[in-house]
Enzyme design. Structure first.
Site, PDB file in Angstrom:
ATOM      1  N   PRO A  23       0.828  -1.214   0.000  1.00  0.00           N
ATOM      2  CA  PRO A  23       0.000   0.000   0.000  1.00  0.00           C
ATOM      3  C   PRO A  23       0.860   1.261   0.000  1.00  0.00           C
ATOM      4  O   PRO A  23       1.841   1.354   0.745  1.00  0.00           O
ATOM      5  CB  PRO A  23      -0.788  -0.119   1.310  1.00  0.00           C
ATOM      6  CG  PRO A  23      -0.754  -1.568   1.661  1.00  0.00           C
ATOM      7  CD  PRO A  23       0.566  -2.066   1.170  1.00  0.00           C
ATOM      8  N   ALA A  57      -3.698   2.814   2.289  1.00  0.00           N
ATOM      9  CA  ALA A  57      -4.452   2.936   3.539  1.00  0.00           C
ATOM     10  C   ALA A  57      -5.763   3.658   3.265  1.00  0.00           C
ATOM     11  O   ALA A  57      -5.783   4.811   2.836  1.00  0.00           O
ATOM     12  CB  ALA A  57      -3.629   3.699   4.573  1.00  0.00           C
ATOM     13  N   TYR A 188      -0.141   4.208  13.433  1.00  0.00           N
ATOM     14  CA  TYR A 188      -1.542   4.578  13.279  1.00  0.00           C
ATOM     15  C   TYR A 188      -2.379   3.917  14.373  1.00  0.00           C
ATOM     16  O   TYR A 188      -1.843   3.271  15.270  1.00  0.00           O
ATOM     17  CB  TYR A 188      -2.016   4.253  11.870  1.00  0.00           C
ATOM     18  CG  TYR A 188      -1.258   5.047  10.824  1.00  0.00           C
ATOM     19  CD1 TYR A 188      -1.245   6.447  10.865  1.00  0.00           C
ATOM     20  CD2 TYR A 188      -0.520   4.419   9.823  1.00  0.00           C
ATOM     21  CE1 TYR A 188      -0.526   7.190   9.938  1.00  0.00           C
ATOM     22  CE2 TYR A 188       0.199   5.164   8.882  1.00  0.00           C
ATOM     23  CZ  TYR A 188       0.195   6.540   8.961  1.00  0.00           C
ATOM     24  OH  TYR A 188       0.900   7.286   8.042  1.00  0.00           O
ATOM     25  N   ARG A 329       8.271   1.693  -3.071  1.00  0.00           N
ATOM     26  CA  ARG A 329       9.035   2.675  -3.844  1.00  0.00           C
ATOM     27  C   ARG A 329       9.689   2.061  -5.074  1.00  0.00           C
ATOM     28  O   ARG A 329       9.782   2.706  -6.131  1.00  0.00           O
ATOM     29  CB  ARG A 329      10.071   3.339  -2.940  1.00  0.00           C
ATOM     30  CG  ARG A 329       9.450   4.312  -1.940  1.00  0.00           C
ATOM     31  CD  ARG A 329      10.391   4.710  -0.834  1.00  0.00           C
ATOM     32  NE  ARG A 329      10.600   3.626   0.112  1.00  0.00           N
ATOM     33  CZ  ARG A 329      11.296   3.758   1.237  1.00  0.00           C
ATOM     34  NH1 ARG A 329      11.857   4.920   1.541  1.00  0.00           N
ATOM     35  NH2 ARG A 329      11.435   2.735   2.060  1.00  0.00           N
TER      36      ARG A 329
END
Length: 375
Positions: A23, A57, A188, A329
């Site tokens: 993600p 996300a 998170y 990436r």
């Protein structure tokens, strides 16, 4: 056939290979809705041969978004644009996953490339600002004003979080996703409950490791109860906070055992996310975390983090350090990484390339590249 490009099965889902697009937040949605950017951004990875593409996300509530630009699945109207993306991923042979998330105290932060917005620009972008929630009224950091002091969740708020994850999972299934990933990493909300760095509660959701794991496990139970039995369920963990006072590898092993018992099929092994972490990011720096969870909890794992070398990825799988290789990436840099890596690892055919890209084979033939190279 290399290990990396061998099929893998989780429950009723068989992936064409073990390459995964992790993600990656795009901060390009308005009111949580996916748009053409998301379709093109994600679709190119399916064209590029990846086995599983996991969407960024995605907020299970509006206030659970990292920013106003995040995707969301808190209302039914958001299903159709996501289904369009799922359909395209499937048409190109890739499986589709979505990461369900709540940012907690790291919510309502600005989009980095949208600074000093005019009122007109705010309206165009769907700018919103709100007070985040968290396990405790403690900000992510005192040194960056972009992070607010959150409101501590009460019992009703915790119940809403659990119900919202389950409701989002139902919508994800309606959109056609093959798997969902519960985001319990990167500082998170669910990770905040796990870590003593953020969780200062004294009720049944705080204190002991068992109590701090409670919300993650309750969310997992709620999602698994509504997610089809033949579809796999994933969880992303920060296996370590990289902080002496934080969550440790042995904590993640214990949690992974409990997640497996509740129907999680694989653990996506990342790390970090809290202020004060000391991380030395080098190629493969998180692979040992995937191996620790795989060995300690007897559950398949995904390795992630600076893994763009095809031969290194193959070695990780052959050596039993992980079961899947997830790229972020490196995939952004080369959306065709999977088809390129397949050739690097010895593939002599072009079967992973979609039919409309057959000219690549003809170019290689003309130039004597890849399978046409002189021995």
């Amino acid at each position: 056939m290399s290990k990396l490009f061998s099929p893998a099965t989780l429950r009723g889902l068989t992936l064409r290979n073990r390459t995964v697009v992790a993600p990656m937040c795009q901060y390009s949605a308005k009111d949580g809705f996916a748009n053409d950017w998301h379709l093109v951004h994600l679709g190119r990875f399916a064209i590029g041969g990846f086995g599983l593409v996991v969407l960024e996300a995605t907020g299970v509530t509006a206030e659970g978004r990292i920013s106003y630009g995040d995707l969301g699945l808190w209302k039914d109207e958001q299903i159709a644009p996501l289904a369009r993306i799922v359909d395209f991923l499937h048409s190109q042979g890739a499986a589709a996953g979505i990461q369900l998330a709540h940012a907690g105290r790291k919510a309502s932060t600005p989009v980095s490339w949208h600074k000093d917005l005019s009122e007109a620009e705010k309206s165009t972008l769907g700018f919103e600002h709100w007070t985040p929630v968290a396990p405790s009224a403690v900000p992510h950091t005192d040194t960056n004003p972009e992070f607010q002091t959150p409101t501590a969740l009460d019992a009703a708020g915790i119940r809403n979080v659990i119900d919202s994850f389950a409701a989002a999972a139902i919508r994800a299934n309606q959109a056609g996703f093959d798997t969902v990933e519960i985001h319990a990493a990167h500082g998170y909300l669910l990770n905040q409950f796990l870590s003593p760095l953020a969780n200062k509660r004294t009720d049944e959701y705080g204190g002991s490791r068992e109590n701090r794991m409670r919300l993650v496990l309750e969310v997992t139970e709620a999602v698994r109860a509504v997610w089809p039995a033949d579809k796999p369920l994933l969880a992303r963990l920060s296996v370590t906070d990289w902080h002496p006072d934080g969550w440790q590898i042995e904590d993640s092993v214990a949690l992974a055992r409990e997640l497996k018992a509740r129907g999680v099929d694989a653990i996506d092994c990342s790390s970090g996310g809290f202020d004060g972490a000391v991380i030395k990011a080098v190629a493969g720096y998180q692979v040992h975390l995937a191996k620790a969870v795989r060995d300690g909890a007897d559950i398949p794992t995904m390795a992630v983090g600076l893994l763009g070398d095809a031969h290194q990825a193959e070695t990780i799988l052959v050596d039993g350090e992980a079961d899947f290789i997830a790229l972020a990436r490196a995939a952004l840099d080369d959306p065709n990484w999977a088809v390129h890596a397949n050739h690097e690892l010895g593939a002599s055919n072009y079967d992973l390339w979609p039919n409309p890209t057959d000219r690549v084979r003809e170019r290689d033939r003309s130039l004597g590249l890849r399978s046409f190279a002189a021995n």
